[in-house]
Design a protein around this motif. Structure first.
Motif, PDB file in Angstrom:
ATOM      1  N   HIS A  93       0.806  -1.226   0.000  1.00 43.46           N
ATOM      2  CA  HIS A  93       0.000   0.000   0.000  1.00 43.46           C
ATOM      3  C   HIS A  93       0.835   1.271   0.000  1.00 43.46           C
ATOM      4  N   ALA A  94       2.121   1.174   0.364  1.00 39.08           N
ATOM      5  CA  ALA A  94       3.062   2.308   0.275  1.00 39.08           C
ATOM      6  C   ALA A  94       2.539   3.528   1.015  1.00 39.08           C
ATOM      7  N   ASN A  95       2.345   4.650   0.320  1.00 42.99           N
ATOM      8  CA  ASN A  95       1.929   5.909   0.946  1.00 42.99           C
ATOM      9  C   ASN A  95       0.422   6.065   1.053  1.00 42.99           C
ATOM     10  N   GLU A  96      -0.306   5.056   0.611  1.00 40.82           N
ATOM     11  CA  GLU A  96      -1.769   5.145   0.627  1.00 40.82           C
ATOM     12  C   GLU A  96      -2.324   4.846   2.017  1.00 40.82           C
ATOM     13  N   ASN A  97      -3.535   5.271   2.243  1.00 47.07           N
ATOM     14  CA  ASN A  97      -4.259   4.929   3.460  1.00 47.07           C
ATOM     15  C   ASN A  97      -4.533   3.427   3.441  1.00 47.07           C
ATOM     16  N   LEU A  98      -4.015   2.724   4.429  1.00 44.61           N
ATOM     17  CA  LEU A  98      -4.155   1.277   4.441  1.00 44.61           C
ATOM     18  C   LEU A  98      -5.618   0.844   4.385  1.00 44.61           C
ATOM     19  N   PHE A  99      -6.482   1.606   5.020  1.00 45.20           N
ATOM     20  CA  PHE A  99      -7.873   1.194   5.137  1.00 45.20           C
ATOM     21  C   PHE A  99      -8.681   1.445   3.869  1.00 45.20           C
ATOM     22  N   THR A 100      -8.173   2.289   2.984  1.00 41.66           N
ATOM     23  CA  THR A 100      -8.894   2.555   1.732  1.00 41.66           C
ATOM     24  C   THR A 100      -8.114   2.118   0.495  1.00 41.66           C
ATOM     25  N   PHE A 101      -6.895   1.682   0.688  1.00 41.91           N
ATOM     26  CA  PHE A 101      -6.032   1.331  -0.449  1.00 41.91           C
ATOM     27  C   PHE A 101      -6.643   0.278  -1.363  1.00 41.91           C
ATOM     28  N   GLU A 102      -7.168  -0.783  -0.785  1.00 40.59           N
ATOM     29  CA  GLU A 102      -7.665  -1.866  -1.634  1.00 40.59           C
ATOM     30  C   GLU A 102      -8.836  -1.410  -2.502  1.00 40.59           C
ATOM     31  N   ALA A 103      -9.723  -0.609  -1.937  1.00 40.55           N
ATOM     32  CA  ALA A 103     -10.886  -0.153  -2.700  1.00 40.55           C
ATOM     33  C   ALA A 103     -10.541   0.951  -3.678  1.00 40.55           C
ATOM     34  N   ASP A 104      -9.750   1.924  -3.241  1.00 37.56           N
ATOM     35  CA  ASP A 104      -9.525   3.121  -4.049  1.00 37.56           C
ATOM     36  C   ASP A 104      -8.367   3.018  -5.021  1.00 37.56           C
ATOM     37  N   VAL A 105      -7.403   2.158  -4.719  1.00 35.10           N
ATOM     38  CA  VAL A 105      -6.195   2.082  -5.552  1.00 35.10           C
ATOM     39  C   VAL A 105      -5.976   0.695  -6.135  1.00 35.10           C
ATOM     40  N   LEU A 106      -5.993  -0.314  -5.276  1.00 35.49           N
ATOM     41  CA  LEU A 106      -5.629  -1.643  -5.749  1.00 35.49           C
ATOM     42  C   LEU A 106      -6.645  -2.214  -6.734  1.00 35.49           C
ATOM     43  N   LEU A 107      -7.910  -2.104  -6.432  1.00 36.72           N
ATOM     44  CA  LEU A 107      -8.906  -2.667  -7.337  1.00 36.72           C
ATOM     45  C   LEU A 107      -8.863  -2.020  -8.717  1.00 36.72           C
ATOM     46  N   PRO A 108      -8.824  -0.678  -8.841  1.00 40.39           N
ATOM     47  CA  PRO A 108      -8.673  -0.090 -10.177  1.00 40.39           C
ATOM     48  C   PRO A 108      -7.378  -0.507 -10.870  1.00 40.39           C
ATOM     49  N   PHE A 109      -6.305  -0.654 -10.093  1.00 43.49           N
ATOM     50  CA  PHE A 109      -5.040  -1.118 -10.666  1.00 43.49           C
ATOM     51  C   PHE A 109      -5.215  -2.517 -11.248  1.00 43.49           C
ATOM     52  N   TYR A 110      -5.842  -3.398 -10.483  1.00 42.11           N
ATOM     53  CA  TYR A 110      -6.103  -4.746 -10.981  1.00 42.11           C
ATOM     54  C   TYR A 110      -6.956  -4.709 -12.249  1.00 42.11           C
ATOM     55  N   GLN A 111      -7.942  -3.856 -12.267  1.00 45.93           N
ATOM     56  CA  GLN A 111      -8.812  -3.789 -13.435  1.00 45.93           C
ATOM     57  C   GLN A 111      -8.044  -3.366 -14.682  1.00 45.93           C
ATOM     58  N   ARG A 112      -7.138  -2.404 -14.532  1.00 49.91           N
ATOM     59  CA  ARG A 112      -6.345  -1.984 -15.680  1.00 49.91           C
ATOM     60  C   ARG A 112      -5.410  -3.085 -16.131  1.00 49.91           C
ATOM     61  N   VAL A 113      -4.767  -3.754 -15.207  1.00 56.40           N
ATOM     62  CA  VAL A 113      -3.848  -4.835 -15.577  1.00 56.40           C
ATOM     63  C   VAL A 113      -4.608  -5.995 -16.206  1.00 56.40           C
ATOM     64  N   THR A 114      -5.785  -6.282 -15.683  1.00 51.12           N
ATOM     65  CA  THR A 114      -6.602  -7.341 -16.277  1.00 51.12           C
ATOM     66  C   THR A 114      -6.961  -7.008 -17.714  1.00 51.12           C
ATOM     67  N   GLU A 115      -7.271  -5.760 -17.994  1.00 46.05           N
ATOM     68  CA  GLU A 115      -7.534  -5.350 -19.376  1.00 46.05           C
ATOM     69  C   GLU A 115      -6.342  -5.664 -20.274  1.00 46.05           C
ATOM     70  N   GLY A 116      -5.153  -5.369 -19.769  1.00 43.71           N
ATOM     71  CA  GLY A 116      -3.960  -5.657 -20.545  1.00 43.71           C
ATOM     72  C   GLY A 116      -3.797  -7.137 -20.818  1.00 43.71           C
ATOM     73  N   ILE A 117      -3.946  -7.941 -19.797  1.00 44.36           N
ATOM     74  CA  ILE A 117      -3.801  -9.391 -19.963  1.00 44.36           C
ATOM     75  C   ILE A 117      -4.837  -9.915 -20.939  1.00 44.36           C
ATOM     76  N   ARG A 118      -6.076  -9.490 -20.776  1.00 46.99           N
ATOM     77  CA  ARG A 118      -7.146 -10.020 -21.621  1.00 46.99           C
ATOM     78  C   ARG A 118      -7.159  -9.425 -23.025  1.00 46.99           C
ATOM     79  N   SER A 119      -6.391  -8.381 -23.262  1.00 46.00           N
ATOM     80  CA  SER A 119      -6.224  -7.923 -24.643  1.00 46.00           C
ATOM     81  C   SER A 119      -5.492  -8.960 -25.475  1.00 46.00           C
ATOM     82  N   SER A 120      -4.723  -9.811 -24.815  1.00 47.40           N
ATOM     83  CA  SER A 120      -4.000 -10.887 -25.493  1.00 47.40           C
ATOM     84  C   SER A 120      -4.618 -12.255 -25.246  1.00 47.40           C
TER      85      SER A 120
END
Length: 464
Positions: A213-240
């Motif tokens: 989580h680095a500099n992010e708020n631990l309690f909101t990191f998964e919802a506000d940062v990690l999930l959108p990050f996963y969604q973008r990476v998933t788009e990349g993987i599924r493009s192939s």
């Protein structure tokens, strides 16, 4: 892709570990799964249970991003009943210069996938990182993708305290928030998926090992940062690889110590929840508290989290520091807890002579393997209802329900040479003459054909 459907410092560290162990007891028993677990299934409709290993820690220190393993080492896994591998890849090796991919590296990874396929092993591709990347004495991101905001990095021990270094935290922040850098990460994954995604051994992708989580708020990191990050990476993987299955992790601290995740519902059922669990005292090489109920509560909660996501549960990393007291007892208790939900797992790690290694410096087995190698159902021709192994008696009991159209046999790994040198017997609740079995002595796999007229089946394997 396989077709599947669903020192003073040390002393302080031990005190912290003890406090954390006590704290997690108040959280882990809050929830237990209420519904039947979700499982991966094969092309014949059989439910799959994964037992496997991470390959490997040694790859982190190899400039080529590989390790010492040969095909014979992959073949060895079958003798332990392992049918899965979490295979580490490194962004820094794949893309040492921006936009320039090292396809020779993927050639080597493909060779390892061939070894896996030749030995019936299913592979999860893991973009691995520790401490963000080599710039901070870790592994993961290349130098061109590392931005430390001018902070000078100074290594400390134990190694994991380096996550608190401002330079490391800055690097993660840039990865999560600089769109071009997130896109570059996703593009690297897309390149991997284009090259390896169709390989018959591949069953899915772990977008990032232990996303900090680095500099992010631990309690909101998964919802506000990690999930959108996963969604973008998933788009990349599924493009192939449009059908790519995503093996996603929660934030490692505090969940890897047994505390709950705050990750919202993943929102994608073509996925697997793959948290990590390192019991704090065992991880630090201290002692196991012998509280099997606490371990069971931690696993129950992780299974509940998987249920909330609507996906299967595979414990992506766990292990035991062989220098600690009671480490084998811990692993046995953990196995029992995981068996309760027929949860999959991949242990850390297939290495030699390190604290968590399955082998000693000579390549011989350590006692860690004695604690985790056990009979279990690998593929079940129906719906798994209950599954339990009783180590003292060496009895396995599997209960499952008939599912129409699933005609392939149930397959159970039975380590005859290790646990049943004088033989074993097989019992079924089905009427005599209506069921049958055969044992593949080379693979140590028991195949059972049940009576389709029976709604439920109970199979027992016990010493002769």
């Amino acid at each position: 892709m396989v077709s599947l459907h669903a020192t003073p410092t040390a002393k302080r560290g031990r005190v912290r570990a003890l406090l954390l162990t006590v704290a997690l007891a108040s959280f882990s028993a809050c929830y237990t799964p209420s519904e039947r677990p979700i499982y991966l299934t094969d092309e014949q409709g059989r439910e799959i249970v994964l037992h496997g290993v991470n390959i490997s820690n040694a790859a982190k220190w190899d400039p080529l991003g590989l390790a010492w393993h040969t095909e014979a080492d992959y073949e060895r896994l079958g003798g332990w009943g392992f049918n899965a591998v979490r295979l580490l890849l490194f962004w820094s090796v794949l893309e040492p210069s921006q936009g320039a991919y090292d396809d020779a590296y993927l050639d080597a990874m493909e060779e390892r996938l061939d070894w896996a396929a030749n030995n019936g092993l299913m592979v999860i591709l893991d973009f691995h990182q520790d401490l963000y990347g080599p710039a901070f004495t870790g592994d993961g991101a290349p130098a061109w993708a590392t931005f430390d905001d001018g902070y000078e990095f100074t290594r400390v021990e134990p190694w994991w305290l380096n996550y608190l270094d401002p330079a490391v935290r800055a690097a993660f922040t840039h990865l999560y928030h600089d769109d071009w850098l997130t896109d570059a990460y996703a593009d690297a994954w897309a390149h991997v998926a284009a090259r390896l995604g169709s390989h018959p051994a591949v069953i899915g992708y772990d977008p990032m090992n232990e996303p900090y989580h680095a500099n992010e708020n631990l309690f909101t990191f998964e919802a506000d940062v990690l999930l959108p990050f996963y969604q973008r990476v998933t788009e990349g993987i599924r493009s192939s690889d449009p059908d790519a299955r995503i093996f996603f992790e929660p934030v490692p601290f505090p969940t890897s110590s047994g505390l709950p995740s705050g990750l919202p519902v993943f929102g994608d059922t073509n996925a697997v929840y793959t948290p990590h669990y390192y019991e704090p005292l065992v991880h630090e090489g201290s002692f196991y508290h012998q509280n099997a109920a606490l371990v069971a509560a931690v696993i129950a909660h992780k299974a509940w989290e998987a249920e909330q996501h609507g996906v299967p549960f595979v414990l992506g990393e766990f292990g035991a520091h062989a220098g600690g007291v009671g480490h084998a007892d811990y692993l046995r208790d953990l196995m029992t807890a995981l068996d309760r939900y027929a949860a999959g797992w991949t242990i850390w790690s297939y290495d030699k002579g390190r604290a968590f290694a399955l082998l000693d410096t000579n390549g011989d087995e350590t006692d860690l393997l004695d604690a985790i190698v056990r009979p279990y159902p690998q593929r079940v021709a129906g719906e798994i209802l209950r599954h339990r192994y009783f180590p003292a008696a060496r009895i396995l009991r599997v209960e499952y329900a008939t599912v129409a159209g699933v005609d392939a046999p149930t397959e159970i790994f039975v380590p005859k040479a290790r646990l049943y040198p004088r033989g074993f017997s097989v019992e079924s609740s089905d009427p005599d003459g209506a069921w049958s079995f055969e044992f593949d002595a080379d693979r140590e796999v028991l195949r059972i054909w049940h009576d389709p007229a029976q709604a439920e089946h109970v199979v027992r394997v016990l010493p002769s």
